[in-house]
Scaffold this motif. Structure first.
Motif, PDB file in Angstrom:
ATOM      1  N   UNK A 184      -3.958 -14.679   2.351  1.00 28.56           N
ATOM      2  CA  UNK A 184      -5.238 -14.941   3.117  1.00 28.56           C
ATOM      3  C   UNK A 184      -6.471 -14.039   2.954  1.00 28.56           C
ATOM      4  N   UNK A 185      -5.781 -12.623   2.980  1.00 35.66           N
ATOM      5  CA  UNK A 185      -6.663 -11.409   3.126  1.00 35.66           C
ATOM      6  C   UNK A 185      -6.480 -10.357   2.089  1.00 35.66           C
ATOM      7  N   UNK A 186      -5.629  -9.471   2.288  1.00 36.48           N
ATOM      8  CA  UNK A 186      -5.251  -8.465   1.247  1.00 36.48           C
ATOM      9  C   UNK A 186      -3.969  -8.013   1.592  1.00 36.48           C
ATOM     10  N   UNK A 187      -3.379  -7.054   0.746  1.00 34.51           N
ATOM     11  CA  UNK A 187      -2.387  -6.422   1.047  1.00 34.51           C
ATOM     12  C   UNK A 187      -2.512  -5.204   2.152  1.00 34.51           C
ATOM     13  N   UNK A 188      -3.594  -4.731   2.246  1.00 35.48           N
ATOM     14  CA  UNK A 188      -3.996  -3.777   3.109  1.00 35.48           C
ATOM     15  C   UNK A 188      -3.583  -4.373   4.773  1.00 35.48           C
ATOM     16  N   UNK A 189      -4.547  -5.570   4.743  1.00 33.09           N
ATOM     17  CA  UNK A 189      -4.369  -6.373   5.936  1.00 33.09           C
ATOM     18  C   UNK A 189      -2.943  -6.531   6.426  1.00 33.09           C
ATOM     19  N   UNK A 190      -2.343  -7.046   5.406  1.00 35.52           N
ATOM     20  CA  UNK A 190      -0.625  -7.475   5.537  1.00 35.52           C
ATOM     21  C   UNK A 190       0.129  -6.372   5.827  1.00 35.52           C
ATOM     22  N   UNK A 191      -0.151  -5.103   5.311  1.00 41.84           N
ATOM     23  CA  UNK A 191       0.531  -4.073   5.506  1.00 41.84           C
ATOM     24  C   UNK A 191       0.282  -3.442   6.786  1.00 41.84           C
TER      25      UNK A 191
END
Length: 376
Positions: free
Chosen positions: A104-111
Motif C-alpha cells: 500500500x505504501x512503501x518498504x520504508x513505511x513497512x520497515x
C-alpha cells in the motif's frame, strides 16, 4: 536470476525482524504468557477459564491457543512449546501487516512498523495479541475500500465483528465507520453486526460461565492511569467524570472530527486516538498505534518510539536490564511517570497528523510565548 535491490532489502528486513523477535523471546516473559498456559489447560480440562480473572476477551484467542497447543511439540515441555508457537504465530501476523504496508505504501513505511523496537518487544517478549485484532480490522477496512458495494460493506461488518472477538481494540471503530455512511440502514448495520457477532461469540460458554464472563470481560477494569487525562485535563473534571467516560467521549468526538477523511485514513487515526485517549496504559497498548505512526511518521513519533524502547529496557515488567536499572536507580514509580512522557509525545505527533506541521508549530509557538510572558 539475481534479486533486485528492492527485493533484497525486503527480504533482509523480513529476516532481521524475525530474528530480533526470537532473540528477544529468549530474554524471558512477563505475567501474560504464564496466564496463556494456565487458561489453556483449564479449557482442555473442560473448566471455566474465565474464572481465573486472567482471561478478559471473547473466546477466539483461547481457541487459537488450543489449536497452537495441539501442533507438534518436538519433545519440548508444554510451556516452552506453546510459547515458541505463540511467538511464531504473532510474528506471522506482523509479517502480514508488513507485506500489506509494503504493497500500500512503501518498504520504508513497512520497515518502520516491522522493525520498530516496540513491535519486536511486544511480539517477542510480551506476547500480547492486540496485533491480531488490528490485522483483522485492517483487512475489513481494505476489503470495504476495494469493494464499496453491498458485498464489501457486509463483509467489512462481519470481519469487524471477528476483530472484536479476537480482542476488543477496535470497539469504537464501527461507530467511526457509521459516521461516514449516508444511509441510515448502513449506519445501523455497521454498528449492529460487529457488536452482535461479539456478543454471540460467548454463546457456547453460557450459562455455565456467565457470571465470570460478566465479571472478567464486561466489567473488567485495567490500570486506571490514563496519562493523557493526567497531563491535559484539570483535576476537578477527572474528579466528577471517570476517565473511561472521558476516553469514550474523546473517541466519539474525534471520529466526528475526521469523518470526511478516506476510510483507510480513518482506521489509521483510530489506532493512534485509541492509545492517546486511553483511560489505561500498559506496555502492550503502546504497540497499538505502530501501524499508523509508520504511515504518518514525524519527529514526535520517533521520540515516542525511543521513549518506549527505553522503558522496555528498565521496566520490571519488561527486560529490566540490571546494570542500567541500578545505574538509574529505576523504580516502578519512574515507570508510571514514563507513560506520561510517552503519551505526551504521541499526543504531539497525533496533533501534527490531524492539523499539519505548520499549524502545530504555530500553536506551540503561541503557547511558548504565553508561558514566557507569564513567567517574566
Amino acid at each position: 536470476m539475481l534479486l533486485s535491490q528492492k527485493n533484497t532489502l525486503f527480504l533482509f528486513t523480513l529476516l532481521i525482524g524475525f530474528i530480533f523477535r526470537f532473540l528477544i523471546s529468549n530474554q524471558g516473559y512477563n505475567y501474560d504468557f504464564p496466564s496463556y498456559r494456565i487458561y489453556t489447560d483449564l479449557y482442555l480440562n473442560g473448566e471455566d477459564f474465565y474464572i481465573t480473572g486472567r482471561y478478559n476477551y471473547a473466546p477466539v484467542w483461547i481457541n487459537i491457543l488450543v489449536f497452537l497447543d495441539s501442533l507438534p511439540s518436538f519433545k519440548l515441555d508444554s510451556f516452552d512449546s506453546l510459547r515458541i508457537k505463540v511467538v511464531i504465530f504473532l510474528s506471522l501476523i506482523d509479517v502480514l501487516i508488513f507485506i500489506i504496508l509494503y504493497k500500500l505504501h512503501s518498504l520504508k513505511v513497512a520497515a518502520l512498523f516491522f522493525l520498530s523496537p516496540i513491535s519486536i518487544f511486544i511480539t517477542g517478549f510480551h506476547n500480547q495479541f492486540d496485533v491480531l485484532a488490528i490485522f483483522i480490522g485492517f483487512l475489513a477496512i481494505l476489503i470495504y475500500e476495494k469493494n464499496k458495494q453491498n458485498f464489501g460493506f457486509i463483509l467489512c461488518a462481519l470481519i469487524l465483528g471477528l476483530s472484536l472477538c479476537a480482542k476488543h481494540v477496535l470497539f469504537i471503530l464501527p461507530i467511526w465507520v457509521a459516521y461516514k455512511e449516508k444511509s441510515i440502514i448502513k449506519k445501523f448495520l455497521i454498528i449492529f453486526i460487529p457488536y452482535v457477532i461479539f456478543l454471540l461469540s460467548f454463546w457456547s460458554y453460557i450459562p455455565e460461565n456467565l457470571n465470570s464472563i460478566i465479571k472478567n470481560v464486561f466489567l473488567y477494569s485495567s490500570w486506571d492511569n490514563g496519562p493523557f487525562w493526567g497531563i491535559f485535563i484539570p483535576y476537578f473534571i477527572k474528579f466528577f467524570i471517570p476517565k473511561k467516560i472521558l476516553f469514550v467521549t474523546a473517541l466519539l468526538l474525534t471520529g466526528l472530527f475526521i469523518h470526511k477523511k478516506n476510510l483507510r485514513e480513518v482506521f489509521y487515526i483510530y489506532l493512534i486516538a485509541m492509545t492517546v485517549f486511553s483511560s489505561a496504559i500498559a506496555n502492550q497498548y503502546l504497540a497499538i498505534p505502530l501501524l499508523a505512526i509508520a504511515v504518518f511518521w514525524n519527529p514526535y513519533y520517533a521520540i515516542y518510539t525511543l521513549a518506549c524502547t527505553f522503558l522496555f529496557l528498565v521496566d520490571r515488567t519488561a527486560l529490566e536490564i540490571g546494570w542500567l536499572s541500578e545505574m538509574l536507580n529505576w523504580s516502578p514509580g519512574y515507570s508510571r511517570y514514563s507513560y506520561y512522557i510517552i503519551i505526551f509525545f504521541l499526543s504531539l505527533g497525533f496533533l501534527q497528523t490531524l492539523i499539519g506541521k505548520r499549524k502545530l508549530q504555530n500553536l506551540l509557538s503561541k503557547i511558548y510565548n504565553i508561558i514566557n510572558v507569564f513567567f517574566q
